[in-house]
Design an enzyme around this catalytic site. Structure first.
Site, mmCIF file in Angstrom:
data_model
loop_
_atom_site.group_PDB
_atom_site.id
_atom_site.type_symbol
_atom_site.label_atom_id
_atom_site.label_comp_id
_atom_site.label_asym_id
_atom_site.label_seq_id
_atom_site.Cartn_x
_atom_site.Cartn_y
_atom_site.Cartn_z
ATOM 1 N N SER A 20 2.739 8.866 0.487
ATOM 2 C CA SER A 20 2.834 8.588 -0.720
ATOM 3 C C SER A 20 3.844 9.182 -1.523
ATOM 4 O O SER A 20 3.981 9.153 -2.819
ATOM 5 C CB SER A 20 1.267 9.043 -1.356
ATOM 6 O OG SER A 20 0.757 10.106 -0.706
ATOM 7 N N HIS A 22 4.340 1.862 1.511
ATOM 8 C CA HIS A 22 3.073 2.311 0.877
ATOM 9 C C HIS A 22 1.984 1.692 0.349
ATOM 10 O O HIS A 22 2.150 0.963 -0.558
ATOM 11 C CB HIS A 22 3.853 3.230 -0.073
ATOM 12 C CG HIS A 22 2.723 4.036 -0.998
ATOM 13 N ND1 HIS A 22 3.233 4.659 -2.282
ATOM 14 C CD2 HIS A 22 1.469 4.673 -0.650
ATOM 15 C CE1 HIS A 22 2.104 5.559 -2.734
ATOM 16 N NE2 HIS A 22 1.164 5.387 -1.810
ATOM 17 N N GLU A 49 4.418 -0.860 -1.661
ATOM 18 C CA GLU A 49 5.688 -0.077 -2.305
ATOM 19 C C GLU A 49 6.496 0.045 -1.263
ATOM 20 O O GLU A 49 6.257 0.822 -0.059
ATOM 21 C CB GLU A 49 5.474 1.294 -3.038
ATOM 22 C CG GLU A 49 6.459 1.942 -3.945
ATOM 23 C CD GLU A 49 5.954 3.072 -4.583
ATOM 24 O OE1 GLU A 49 4.980 3.712 -4.277
ATOM 25 O OE2 GLU A 49 6.731 3.232 -5.752
ATOM 26 N N ASN A 96 3.496 7.284 -7.874
ATOM 27 C CA ASN A 96 2.920 8.601 -7.885
ATOM 28 C C ASN A 96 3.630 9.413 -8.870
ATOM 29 O O ASN A 96 3.090 10.238 -9.382
ATOM 30 C CB ASN A 96 2.843 9.260 -6.688
ATOM 31 C CG ASN A 96 1.473 8.806 -5.900
ATOM 32 O OD1 ASN A 96 0.391 8.431 -6.635
ATOM 33 N ND2 ASN A 96 1.486 8.399 -4.641
HETATM 34 N N1 3HC Z 1 -12.880 -1.831 0.945
HETATM 35 C C1 3HC Z 1 -12.904 -2.943 0.910
HETATM 36 N N2 3HC Z 1 -13.079 -3.617 -0.110
HETATM 37 C C2 3HC Z 1 -13.759 -2.720 -1.325
HETATM 38 C C3 3HC Z 1 -13.714 -1.581 -1.536
HETATM 39 C C4 3HC Z 1 -13.313 -0.802 -0.124
HETATM 40 N N3 3HC Z 1 -13.167 0.454 -0.048
HETATM 41 N N4 3HC Z 1 -14.044 -0.918 -2.254
HETATM 42 C C5 3HC Z 1 -14.470 -1.929 -3.257
HETATM 43 N N5 3HC Z 1 -13.929 -3.108 -2.631
HETATM 44 C C6 3HC Z 1 -14.252 -4.738 -2.857
HETATM 45 C C7 3HC Z 1 -15.748 -4.836 -3.313
HETATM 46 O O1 3HC Z 1 -15.991 -5.403 -2.000
HETATM 47 C C8 3HC Z 1 -15.186 -6.046 -4.465
HETATM 48 O O2 3HC Z 1 -15.270 -7.177 -3.564
HETATM 49 P P1 3HC Z 1 -15.471 -8.784 -4.143
HETATM 50 O O3 3HC Z 1 -14.720 -8.958 -5.445
HETATM 51 O O4 3HC Z 1 -15.014 -9.660 -3.124
HETATM 52 O O5 3HC Z 1 -17.100 -8.741 -4.428
HETATM 53 C C9 3HC Z 1 -14.166 -5.577 -4.995
HETATM 54 O O6 3HC Z 1 -13.375 -4.695 -4.150
HETATM 55 C C10 3HC Z 1 -14.723 -4.919 -6.349
HETATM 56 O O7 3HC Z 1 -15.385 -3.845 -5.965
HETATM 57 P P2 3HC Z 1 -16.727 -3.469 -6.736
HETATM 58 O O8 3HC Z 1 -17.227 -4.530 -7.550
HETATM 59 O O9 3HC Z 1 -17.629 -2.795 -6.055
HETATM 60 O O10 3HC Z 1 -16.317 -2.389 -7.823
HETATM 61 P P3 3HC Z 1 -15.172 -2.713 -8.989
HETATM 62 O O11 3HC Z 1 -15.095 -3.795 -9.697
HETATM 63 O O12 3HC Z 1 -15.404 -1.208 -9.864
HETATM 64 O O13 3HC Z 1 -13.899 -2.226 -7.816
HETATM 65 C C11 3HC Z 1 -12.022 -0.839 -7.170
HETATM 66 C C12 3HC Z 1 -13.534 -1.216 -7.446
HETATM 67 C C13 3HC Z 1 -11.377 -2.170 -6.550
HETATM 68 C C14 3HC Z 1 -12.101 0.434 -6.586
HETATM 69 C C15 3HC Z 1 -11.761 -0.646 -8.711
HETATM 70 O O14 3HC Z 1 -12.449 0.257 -9.504
HETATM 71 C C16 3HC Z 1 -10.262 -0.343 -8.939
HETATM 72 O O15 3HC Z 1 -9.098 -1.167 -9.024
HETATM 73 N N6 3HC Z 1 -9.802 1.115 -8.950
HETATM 74 C C17 3HC Z 1 -8.745 1.529 -9.202
HETATM 75 C C18 3HC Z 1 -8.024 1.900 -7.697
HETATM 76 C C19 3HC Z 1 -6.698 2.155 -7.819
HETATM 77 O O16 3HC Z 1 -6.211 2.706 -8.788
HETATM 78 N N7 3HC Z 1 -6.044 2.743 -6.909
HETATM 79 C C20 3HC Z 1 -4.895 3.205 -6.459
HETATM 80 C C21 3HC Z 1 -4.925 4.772 -6.301
HETATM 81 S S1 3HC Z 1 -3.394 5.586 -5.891
HETATM 82 C C22 3HC Z 1 -3.129 5.284 -4.307
HETATM 83 O O17 3HC Z 1 -3.710 4.578 -3.578
HETATM 84 C C23 3HC Z 1 -1.898 5.901 -3.905
HETATM 85 C C24 3HC Z 1 -1.852 7.031 -3.357
HETATM 86 O O18 3HC Z 1 -0.719 7.360 -2.818
HETATM 87 C C25 3HC Z 1 -2.536 8.065 -3.621
#
Ligand code: 3HC
Length: 288
Positions: free
Chosen positions: A120, A142, A154, A192
């Site tokens: 990352s 990424h 990315e 990031n």
């Molecule tokens: N694995 C697979 N699918 C998942 C999941 C997981 N761990 N978590 C959630 N989902 C799916 C659900 O099954 C649901 O699918 P559906 O639409 O087909 O029913 C969908 O995602 C939406 O989930 P929920 O309804 O349970 O919950 P939310 O609508 O609150 O969404 C979220 C959850 C997608 C995690 C949303 O809150 C989100 O987008 N959060 C921000 C995530 C983000 O910013 N990620 C980037 C982080 S930075 C990174 O990764 C980089 C690293 O280098 C640090």
């Protein structure tokens, strides 16, 4: 490099297991490798649960779920995946750990295989120095958490990454249903570099008493349309991961103090409060 059919994913943490599931759902055979058997069991349970959920929601047929399951295998021995035609390292965010793994990957897989890293923040050119003679096959790929949901990959070239490796990475990302976007090889890349200082600033705001965590997160969700507030997202990513990325950027971007992790964030990590994965971070997840 063209027709990828078997992907080896090294590291069965949150990102590695997400990449493996995405690969299997994309029709690729995928071997997930980790030194810890318990980590592999956790990954397998995550895969089974997610596939069952997709079937229950009628987003996947039972037959396709069984097919995805049959494409996944789990092992503690990288050699078990020696016929893989693509490798993605998704181990802990530590340069020395990754360099050791890259040497093992170069020695395990054949000479055509792309050696991608899901780092990352760490420099791709620096990681590539560990595998003399294979630097042209090293690239940053990424993914974002949760991998099956987030669209972005990315793509980061090192100084010696070949055009063929880059094109193949773009093609594979698209084949897995993702949208590849290029970034240059600076610590933290784009994602990031922009995200982590915002998360860090949310900790500063909490520490200064601007608002409590719930209010900070609500303000950013309701006012800026973030799906999660920055402190909730920090727990979700892992507070240790956030701290480590800030330190990679601090060290890699001229020790600019703006990249130093907030003390409250560091204190939580040192107390073992890492976020969702440990049950407590900014928030407590063990309460009913
Ligand atoms: N694995 C697979 N699918 C998942 C999941 C997981 N761990 N978590 C959630 N989902 C799916 C659900 O099954 C649901 O699918 P559906 O639409 O087909 O029913 C969908 O995602 C939406 O989930 P929920 O309804 O349970 O919950 P939310 O609508 O609150 O969404 C979220 C959850 C997608 C995690 C949303 O809150 C989100 O987008 N959060 C921000 C995530 C983000 O910013 N990620 C980037 C982080 S930075 C990174 O990764 C980089 C690293 O280098 C640090």
């Amino acid at each position: 490099m063209s027709d990828v059919s078997h992907i080896a994913v090294i590291g069965a943490g949150t990102m590695g297991s997400g990449i493996a599931l995405t690969s299997a759902l994309g029709g690729k055979q995928c071997t997930l490798i980790d030194v810890q058997q318990s980590q592999l069991e956790t990954a397998r349970a995550y895969h089974d649960k997610q596939l069952s959920k997709l079937v229950a929601k009628e987003k996947l047929s039972a037959e396709d779920a069984t097919n995805a399951q049959s494409l996944l295998s789990y092992t503690t021995e990288m050699g078990d995946a020696s016929d893989a035609d693509w490798a993605i390292e998704a181990a802990t965010e530590n340069v020395e750990v990754k360099k050791t793994l890259f040497q093992l990957m170069r020695d395990t897989f054949n000479d055509e295989v792309v050696l991608a890293t899901n780092t990352s923040s760490i420099s791709i050119s620096d990681l590539a120095t560990a595998v003399e003679g294979a630097e042209d096959r090293v690239i940053g790929m990424h993914f974002f958490n949760p991998v099956p949901v987030m669209k972005l990959v990315e793509v980061i070239k090192g100084v010696k990454t070949s055009e063929a490796t880059t094109n193949a990475t773009i093609a594979l990302s698209e084949a897995l249903g993702k949208i590849p976007v290029p970034a240059n090889d600076f610590a933290g890349f784009v994602s990031n570099r922009v995200l982590m200082p915002m998360i860090n600033e949310a900790f500063h705001a909490w520490e200064d008493g601007v608002a409590d965590p719930e209010a900070i997160d609500s303000i950013m969700k309701l006012g800026c349309a973030f799906p999660m507030g920055p402190l909730r997202l920090a727990d979700y990513i892992g507070l240790d991961v956030c701290r480590d990325i800030m330190m990679v950027m601090y060290n890699g971007l001229n020790e600019n103090p703006k990249y130093l992790p907030n003390q409250k964030l560091v204190d939580l990590v040192e107390a073992g409060k890492l976020g969702d994965k440990s049950g407590e971070g900014v928030y407590n997840y063990t309460k009913e």
